[in-house]
Design a protein around this motif. Sequence first.
Motif, PDB file in Angstrom:
ATOM      1  N   LEU A   7       0.852  -1.186   0.000  1.00  0.00           N
ATOM      2  CA  LEU A   7       0.000   0.000   0.000  1.00  0.00           C
ATOM      3  C   LEU A   7       0.885   1.232   0.000  1.00  0.00           C
ATOM      4  O   LEU A   7       1.651   1.453   0.945  1.00  0.00           O
ATOM      5  CB  LEU A   7      -0.912   0.031   1.233  1.00  0.00           C
ATOM      6  N   ASP A   8       0.795   2.007  -1.061  1.00  0.00           N
ATOM      7  CA  ASP A   8       1.559   3.252  -1.163  1.00  0.00           C
ATOM      8  C   ASP A   8       0.838   4.336  -0.354  1.00  0.00           C
ATOM      9  O   ASP A   8      -0.281   4.146   0.104  1.00  0.00           O
ATOM     10  CB  ASP A   8       1.658   3.650  -2.633  1.00  0.00           C
ATOM     11  N   THR A   9       1.477   5.486  -0.211  1.00  0.00           N
ATOM     12  CA  THR A   9       0.945   6.574   0.608  1.00  0.00           C
ATOM     13  C   THR A   9      -0.513   6.874   0.300  1.00  0.00           C
ATOM     14  O   THR A   9      -1.336   6.996   1.204  1.00  0.00           O
ATOM     15  CB  THR A   9       1.788   7.850   0.412  1.00  0.00           C
ATOM     16  N   ASP A  10      -0.863   6.977  -0.967  1.00  0.00           N
ATOM     17  CA  ASP A  10      -2.232   7.318  -1.353  1.00  0.00           C
ATOM     18  C   ASP A  10      -3.235   6.226  -1.028  1.00  0.00           C
ATOM     19  O   ASP A  10      -4.438   6.479  -0.979  1.00  0.00           O
ATOM     20  CB  ASP A  10      -2.305   7.637  -2.848  1.00  0.00           C
ATOM     21  N   GLU A  11      -2.763   5.010  -0.827  1.00  0.00           N
ATOM     22  CA  GLU A  11      -3.653   3.881  -0.561  1.00  0.00           C
ATOM     23  C   GLU A  11      -3.800   3.570   0.926  1.00  0.00           C
ATOM     24  O   GLU A  11      -4.605   2.728   1.301  1.00  0.00           O
ATOM     25  CB  GLU A  11      -3.131   2.637  -1.283  1.00  0.00           C
ATOM     26  N   LEU A  12      -3.016   4.240   1.764  1.00  0.00           N
ATOM     27  CA  LEU A  12      -3.081   3.997   3.209  1.00  0.00           C
ATOM     28  C   LEU A  12      -4.408   4.496   3.775  1.00  0.00           C
ATOM     29  O   LEU A  12      -4.978   5.460   3.271  1.00  0.00           O
ATOM     30  CB  LEU A  12      -1.946   4.731   3.925  1.00  0.00           C
ATOM     31  N   PRO A  13      -4.884   3.858   4.850  1.00  0.00           N
ATOM     32  CA  PRO A  13      -6.066   4.407   5.524  1.00  0.00           C
ATOM     33  C   PRO A  13      -5.784   5.848   5.964  1.00  0.00           C
ATOM     34  O   PRO A  13      -4.664   6.179   6.356  1.00  0.00           O
ATOM     35  CB  PRO A  13      -6.234   3.488   6.742  1.00  0.00           C
ATOM     36  N   ALA A  14      -6.787   6.702   5.900  1.00  0.00           N
ATOM     37  CA  ALA A  14      -6.599   8.134   6.196  1.00  0.00           C
ATOM     38  C   ALA A  14      -5.992   8.371   7.576  1.00  0.00           C
ATOM     39  O   ALA A  14      -5.141   9.239   7.741  1.00  0.00           O
ATOM     40  CB  ALA A  14      -7.924   8.867   6.058  1.00  0.00           C
ATOM     41  N   THR A  15      -6.411   7.596   8.570  1.00  0.00           N
ATOM     42  CA  THR A  15      -5.880   7.813   9.917  1.00  0.00           C
ATOM     43  C   THR A  15      -4.388   7.501   9.987  1.00  0.00           C
ATOM     44  O   THR A  15      -3.637   8.213  10.640  1.00  0.00           O
ATOM     45  CB  THR A  15      -6.628   6.971  10.965  1.00  0.00           C
ATOM     46  N   LEU A  16      -3.953   6.458   9.316  1.00  0.00           N
ATOM     47  CA  LEU A  16      -2.533   6.115   9.317  1.00  0.00           C
ATOM     48  C   LEU A  16      -1.735   7.124   8.497  1.00  0.00           C
ATOM     49  O   LEU A  16      -0.634   7.526   8.878  1.00  0.00           O
ATOM     50  CB  LEU A  16      -2.332   4.702   8.768  1.00  0.00           C
ATOM     51  N   ARG A  17      -2.289   7.568   7.399  1.00  0.00           N
ATOM     52  CA  ARG A  17      -1.617   8.531   6.520  1.00  0.00           C
ATOM     53  C   ARG A  17      -1.402   9.866   7.237  1.00  0.00           C
ATOM     54  O   ARG A  17      -0.403  10.538   7.032  1.00  0.00           O
ATOM     55  CB  ARG A  17      -2.444   8.717   5.246  1.00  0.00           C
ATOM     56  N   SER A  18      -2.324  10.264   8.110  1.00  0.00           N
ATOM     57  CA  SER A  18      -2.222  11.564   8.770  1.00  0.00           C
ATOM     58  C   SER A  18      -1.541  11.509  10.136  1.00  0.00           C
ATOM     59  O   SER A  18      -1.313  12.540  10.751  1.00  0.00           O
ATOM     60  CB  SER A  18      -3.622  12.169   8.926  1.00  0.00           C
ATOM     61  N   THR A  19      -1.206  10.322  10.609  1.00  0.00           N
ATOM     62  CA  THR A  19      -0.603  10.177  11.937  1.00  0.00           C
ATOM     63  C   THR A  19       0.892  10.458  11.891  1.00  0.00           C
ATOM     64  O   THR A  19       1.586  10.024  10.973  1.00  0.00           O
ATOM     65  CB  THR A  19      -0.844   8.751  12.478  1.00  0.00           C
ATOM     66  N   VAL A  20       1.366  11.185  12.895  1.00  0.00           N
ATOM     67  CA  VAL A  20       2.800  11.409  13.074  1.00  0.00           C
ATOM     68  C   VAL A  20       3.218  10.627  14.304  1.00  0.00           C
ATOM     69  O   VAL A  20       2.575  10.692  15.353  1.00  0.00           O
ATOM     70  CB  VAL A  20       3.122  12.913  13.250  1.00  0.00           C
ATOM     71  N   PHE A  21       4.300   9.863  14.190  1.00  0.00           N
ATOM     72  CA  PHE A  21       4.825   9.067  15.292  1.00  0.00           C
ATOM     73  C   PHE A  21       6.099   9.729  15.805  1.00  0.00           C
ATOM     74  O   PHE A  21       6.960  10.107  15.018  1.00  0.00           O
ATOM     75  CB  PHE A  21       5.153   7.651  14.812  1.00  0.00           C
ATOM     76  N   THR A  22       6.215   9.862  17.120  1.00  0.00           N
ATOM     77  CA  THR A  22       7.414  10.430  17.735  1.00  0.00           C
ATOM     78  C   THR A  22       8.162   9.304  18.428  1.00  0.00           C
ATOM     79  O   THR A  22       7.616   8.629  19.307  1.00  0.00           O
ATOM     80  CB  THR A  22       7.045  11.531  18.750  1.00  0.00           C
ATOM     81  N   ASP A  23       9.422   9.082  18.025  1.00  0.00           N
ATOM     82  CA  ASP A  23      10.200   7.998  18.593  1.00  0.00           C
ATOM     83  C   ASP A  23      10.799   8.410  19.947  1.00  0.00           C
ATOM     84  O   ASP A  23      10.673   9.563  20.364  1.00  0.00           O
ATOM     85  CB  ASP A  23      11.249   7.506  17.602  1.00  0.00           C
ATOM     86  N   PRO A  24      11.451   7.468  20.646  1.00  0.00           N
ATOM     87  CA  PRO A  24      11.990   7.770  21.977  1.00  0.00           C
ATOM     88  C   PRO A  24      13.030   8.900  22.012  1.00  0.00           C
ATOM     89  O   PRO A  24      13.236   9.500  23.065  1.00  0.00           O
ATOM     90  CB  PRO A  24      12.610   6.446  22.418  1.00  0.00           C
ATOM     91  N   ILE A  25      13.660   9.218  20.886  1.00  0.00           N
ATOM     92  CA  ILE A  25      14.626  10.331  20.901  1.00  0.00           C
ATOM     93  C   ILE A  25      14.026  11.589  20.272  1.00  0.00           C
ATOM     94  O   ILE A  25      14.736  12.484  19.838  1.00  0.00           O
ATOM     95  CB  ILE A  25      15.974   9.943  20.247  1.00  0.00           C
ATOM     96  N   ARG A  26      12.680  11.614  20.224  1.00  0.00           N
ATOM     97  CA  ARG A  26      11.900  12.792  19.836  1.00  0.00           C
ATOM     98  C   ARG A  26      11.939  13.124  18.339  1.00  0.00           C
ATOM     99  O   ARG A  26      11.609  14.233  17.950  1.00  0.00           O
ATOM    100  CB  ARG A  26      12.277  14.033  20.656  1.00  0.00           C
TER     101      ARG A  26
END
Length: 78
Positions: A7-26
């Motif tokens: 699934l490419d970016t355009d095919e991702l579910p909207a919630t996953l496509r718009s989510t930003v993840f912050t890792d442990p080192i910010r």
Amino acid sequence: MAQLEYLDTDELPATLRSTVFTDPIRQRWRVTALVIHRHPESGKELKQVAYLRRADSSGGPEWEVPLDTLYETAEVDR
């Protein structure tokens, strides 16, 4: 060997496509693609692997991580 569904970016579910993840080192990341591994005979989903790119404009390498691990180790910013 597992069957792969990409699934490419355009095919991702909207919630996953718009989510930003912050890792442990910010560092902040977005999912750019998702690969779903399926059992070759049953078609049952075995795992999902997310491909990540930095959410800011700094660029850098793309990373791959199991989606479950991403949700377990990163903070979710919507």
